[in-house]
Design a protein around this motif. Structure first.
Motif, PDB file in Angstrom:
ATOM      1  N   ASP A   2       0.831  -1.210   0.000  1.00 28.34           N
ATOM      2  CA  ASP A   2       0.000   0.000   0.000  1.00 28.34           C
ATOM      3  C   ASP A   2       0.861   1.254   0.000  1.00 28.34           C
TER       4      ASP A   2
ATOM      5  N   CYS B 205      -0.765   5.224   1.265  1.00 33.35           N
ATOM      6  CA  CYS B 205      -0.585   5.649   2.647  1.00 33.35           C
ATOM      7  C   CYS B 205       0.888   5.879   2.927  1.00 33.35           C
TER       8      CYS B 205
ATOM      9  N   VAL C 184      -6.481  -0.860  12.791  1.00 31.03           N
ATOM     10  CA  VAL C 184      -6.328  -1.778  11.665  1.00 31.03           C
ATOM     11  C   VAL C 184      -6.310  -3.195  12.214  1.00 31.03           C
TER      12      VAL C 184
ATOM     13  N   THR D 104      -9.381  -1.808   7.902  1.00 32.08           N
ATOM     14  CA  THR D 104      -9.371  -0.671   8.825  1.00 32.08           C
ATOM     15  C   THR D 104     -10.727  -0.530   9.492  1.00 32.08           C
TER      16      THR D 104
ATOM     17  N   TYR E 270     -12.009   1.519  -3.888  1.00 30.93           N
ATOM     18  CA  TYR E 270     -11.926   2.615  -2.921  1.00 30.93           C
ATOM     19  C   TYR E 270     -10.603   3.347  -2.992  1.00 30.93           C
ATOM     20  N   ARG E 271      -9.568   2.651  -3.453  1.00 30.40           N
ATOM     21  CA  ARG E 271      -8.256   3.283  -3.538  1.00 30.40           C
ATOM     22  C   ARG E 271      -8.206   4.342  -4.641  1.00 30.40           C
TER      23      ARG E 271
ATOM     24  N   ARG F 161      -8.334   9.800  10.358  1.00 34.14           N
ATOM     25  CA  ARG F 161      -8.267   8.337  10.222  1.00 34.14           C
ATOM     26  C   ARG F 161      -6.841   7.844  10.482  1.00 34.14           C
TER      27      ARG F 161
ATOM     28  N   TYR G 197      -3.464   7.256   5.856  1.00 29.37           N
ATOM     29  CA  TYR G 197      -3.948   6.969   4.502  1.00 29.37           C
ATOM     30  C   TYR G 197      -4.298   8.260   3.779  1.00 29.37           C
TER      31      TYR G 197
ATOM     32  N   CYS H 101     -10.761   4.365   2.677  1.00 30.34           N
ATOM     33  CA  CYS H 101     -10.602   3.028   3.248  1.00 30.34           C
ATOM     34  C   CYS H 101     -11.940   2.310   3.286  1.00 30.34           C
TER      35      CYS H 101
END
Length: 290
Positions: A112, A118, A139, A156, A203-204, A216, A235, A239
């Motif tokens: 990631d 992130c 997480v 998460t 979502y990314r 977050r 991030y 998420c």
């Protein structure tokens, strides 16, 4: 006799009307009290606008994160839940070591980071960030042995406890599916051909601003030997554990995907989405492949 009925007596009818008015006034007063005492329970609207990148010319959807509270007040440094979240990270690390999964977890985390989703904050920068408006999430991980690519997946949780309510409790919760789930299941069982797929890293693709990123924060270990979990994971993308994520995702579908769908079947597939997954049935294989 008619003259003996209570409802026919003028004085009693007037008394009944007066009692009804008083009851209505009391109900109205209670409504006002509830509105004053519970302002956060009022629905918060999602504000969105399609904008154009000046450098690339590509369009993107700008959405205000749908908070129902004032973050400057609710998530001020004085109300930080950092220590509680840090304790959760320490316990997670111990559990990963016990199950011999720490290396697999770190590999997923590094992937990631390498993809720009992130970053890990270390040293003096941690205290600097904690002096700002912030909220900590946590997480965890799930095991999926049947998956060859990611048998261990990170998840998460923006529902972690905070004295001003967790981030998920203070935002507009998104839909989990567009159609009723019963409709999806009926098509799955009755249609001879079914198309099932998901959108990779969906979502990314949703970038988040710095002010949202600070709400977050996730305490994490700086390296595999950091027993105190002294670092922060921040991030810069949406998420899966954010309940507002699906609302923002669905808005992007309607703005960018829906106008491109020309056939009734294509629109039907969009209406059969289960967030970032699709399960759509049809009686004709050729039509469904299109």
């Amino acid at each position: 006799a008619p003259s003996d009925r209570a409802s026919d007596r003028p004085s009693e009818r007037a008394s009944e009307r007066s009692s009804e008015r008083r009851a209505s006034d009391r109900a109205s007063d209670r409504s006002i009290e509830r509105a004053i005492e519970r302002p956060r329970d009022r629905p918060t609207k999602l504000s969105s606008e399609v904008m154009t990148d000046a450098k690339t010319g590509s369009k993107f959807l700008c959405v205000t994160y749908p908070l129902s509270c004032d973050p400057e007040v609710a998530y001020s440094p004085e109300k930080s839940n950092y220590l509680q979240a840090k304790g959760n990270a320490i316990r997670l690390r111990k559990r990963l070591i016990k199950q011999n999964l720490l290396e697999s977890f770190n590999l997923q985390l590094q992937a990631d980071i390498d993809n720009g989703f992130c970053q890990i904050i270390k040293g003096s920068q941690v205290n600097e960030i904690l002096s700002k408006v912030h909220c900590c999430s946590t997480v965890n991980f799930v095991l999926k042995p049947s998956s060859e690519s990611t048998p261990l997946r990170q998840v998460t949780n923006a529902s972690f406890f905070h004295q001003s309510k967790s981030l998920n409790q203070n935002v507009v919760a998104g839909l989990t599916e567009l159609p009723p789930i019963l409709h999806l299941l009926l098509e799955f069982f009755l249609a001879p051909w079914v198309a099932a797929f998901d959108i990779t890293k969906c979502y990314r693709a949703i970038h988040t601003s710095e002010s949202t990123n600070l709400l977050r924060l996730i305490p994490i270990w700086a390296d595999k030997n950091d027993e105190n979990c002294s670092a922060l994971l921040k991030y810069s993308r949406m998420c899966f554990g954010d309940v507002a994520a699906s609302s923002i995702l669905l808005l992007s579908y309607f703005h960018f995907v829906l106008p491109l769908l020309k056939t009734p079947l294509a629109r039907k597939v969009l209406s059969s989405l289960y967030v970032d997954n699709s399960l759509s049935g049809h009686r004709c294989k050729v039509e469904l492949e299109k």
